[in-house]
Design a protein around this motif. Structure first.
Motif, PDB file in Angstrom:
ATOM      1  N   LYS A  18       0.815  -1.222   0.000  1.00 38.75           N
ATOM      2  CA  LYS A  18       0.000   0.000   0.000  1.00 38.75           C
ATOM      3  C   LYS A  18       0.842   1.262   0.000  1.00 38.75           C
ATOM      4  N   TYR A  19       1.948   1.255   0.736  1.00 32.23           N
ATOM      5  CA  TYR A  19       2.712   2.486   0.923  1.00 32.23           C
ATOM      6  C   TYR A  19       4.036   2.514   0.167  1.00 32.23           C
ATOM      7  N   GLY A  20       4.386   1.420  -0.508  1.00 32.56           N
ATOM      8  CA  GLY A  20       5.534   1.399  -1.398  1.00 32.56           C
ATOM      9  C   GLY A  20       6.892   1.566  -0.743  1.00 32.56           C
ATOM     10  N   ARG A  21       6.976   1.228   0.523  1.00 34.78           N
ATOM     11  CA  ARG A  21       8.252   1.337   1.233  1.00 34.78           C
ATOM     12  C   ARG A  21       8.455   0.036   2.002  1.00 34.78           C
ATOM     13  N   PRO A  22       9.630  -0.575   1.892  1.00 33.62           N
ATOM     14  CA  PRO A  22       9.882  -1.810   2.636  1.00 33.62           C
ATOM     15  C   PRO A  22       9.756  -1.610   4.148  1.00 33.62           C
ATOM     16  N   VAL A  23       9.320  -2.647   4.814  1.00 35.13           N
ATOM     17  CA  VAL A  23       9.146  -2.595   6.266  1.00 35.13           C
ATOM     18  C   VAL A  23      10.437  -2.175   6.962  1.00 35.13           C
ATOM     19  N   ALA A  24      11.570  -2.640   6.466  1.00 38.55           N
ATOM     20  CA  ALA A  24      12.850  -2.263   7.084  1.00 38.55           C
ATOM     21  C   ALA A  24      13.035  -0.744   7.091  1.00 38.55           C
ATOM     22  N   GLU A  25      12.588  -0.075   6.042  1.00 40.44           N
ATOM     23  CA  GLU A  25      12.685   1.388   6.003  1.00 40.44           C
ATOM     24  C   GLU A  25      11.744   2.036   7.007  1.00 40.44           C
ATOM     25  N   TRP A  26      10.531   1.500   7.147  1.00 39.89           N
ATOM     26  CA  TRP A  26       9.596   2.028   8.149  1.00 39.89           C
ATOM     27  C   TRP A  26      10.178   1.865   9.553  1.00 39.89           C
ATOM     28  N   LYS A  27      10.757   0.695   9.796  1.00 44.83           N
ATOM     29  CA  LYS A  27      11.339   0.452  11.120  1.00 44.83           C
ATOM     30  C   LYS A  27      12.511   1.387  11.380  1.00 44.83           C
ATOM     31  N   GLU A  28      13.303   1.660  10.368  1.00 42.61           N
ATOM     32  CA  GLU A  28      14.423   2.592  10.526  1.00 42.61           C
ATOM     33  C   GLU A  28      13.917   4.001  10.830  1.00 42.61           C
ATOM     34  N   LEU A  29      12.836   4.395  10.174  1.00 44.15           N
ATOM     35  CA  LEU A  29      12.226   5.691  10.486  1.00 44.15           C
ATOM     36  C   LEU A  29      11.821   5.761  11.948  1.00 44.15           C
ATOM     37  N   ILE A  30      11.184   4.701  12.425  1.00 44.83           N
ATOM     38  CA  ILE A  30      10.747   4.654  13.817  1.00 44.83           C
ATOM     39  C   ILE A  30      11.948   4.739  14.751  1.00 44.83           C
ATOM     40  N   ARG A  31      12.954   3.956  14.453  1.00 43.82           N
ATOM     41  CA  ARG A  31      14.140   3.912  15.325  1.00 43.82           C
ATOM     42  C   ARG A  31      14.937   5.217  15.292  1.00 43.82           C
ATOM     43  N   SER A  32      14.899   5.940  14.203  1.00 42.98           N
ATOM     44  CA  SER A  32      15.667   7.178  14.102  1.00 42.98           C
ATOM     45  C   SER A  32      14.886   8.394  14.593  1.00 42.98           C
ATOM     46  N   SER A  33      13.620   8.225  14.880  1.00 43.65           N
ATOM     47  CA  SER A  33      12.800   9.327  15.360  1.00 43.65           C
ATOM     48  C   SER A  33      13.219   9.732  16.771  1.00 43.65           C
ATOM     49  N   PRO A  34      13.177  11.029  17.075  1.00 42.64           N
ATOM     50  CA  PRO A  34      13.447  11.461  18.444  1.00 42.64           C
ATOM     51  C   PRO A  34      12.305  11.112  19.399  1.00 42.64           C
ATOM     52  N   LEU A  35      11.169  10.712  18.858  1.00 38.24           N
ATOM     53  CA  LEU A  35      10.026  10.325  19.688  1.00 38.24           C
ATOM     54  C   LEU A  35      10.247   8.923  20.232  1.00 38.24           C
TER      55      LEU A  35
END
Length: 70
Positions: A18-35
């Motif tokens: 649906k979103y055209g981005r591999p799960v590994a990239e989503w997880k990296e976004l989460i892990r790199s977030s200051p939140l």
């Protein structure tokens, strides 16, 4: 591991499709977030990256569980 953490893995193929981005990239976004809080991350993924609530919630839960060693 609880069902809430195991279950979201089934969402991952639909996240990629649906979103055209591999799960590994989503997880990296989460892990790199200051939140760091679950709902802050879910809201951020929804607002900034257009991820749907259910997908964001599942992905955050799974990623945080992985990182905590559960």
């Amino acid at each position: 591991m609880t069902d809430a953490v195991k279950g979201p893995a089934s969402y991952f193929p639909s996240i990629e499709k649906k979103y055209g981005r591999p799960v590994a990239e989503w997880k990296e976004l989460i892990r790199s977030s200051p939140l760091t809080k679950h709902m802050e991350l879910v809201t951020w993924l929804k607002a900034e990256h257009g991820l749907g609530h259910g997908h964001a919630n599942a992905l955050v839960a799974h990623t945080l569980a992985e990182d905590s060693g559960r």
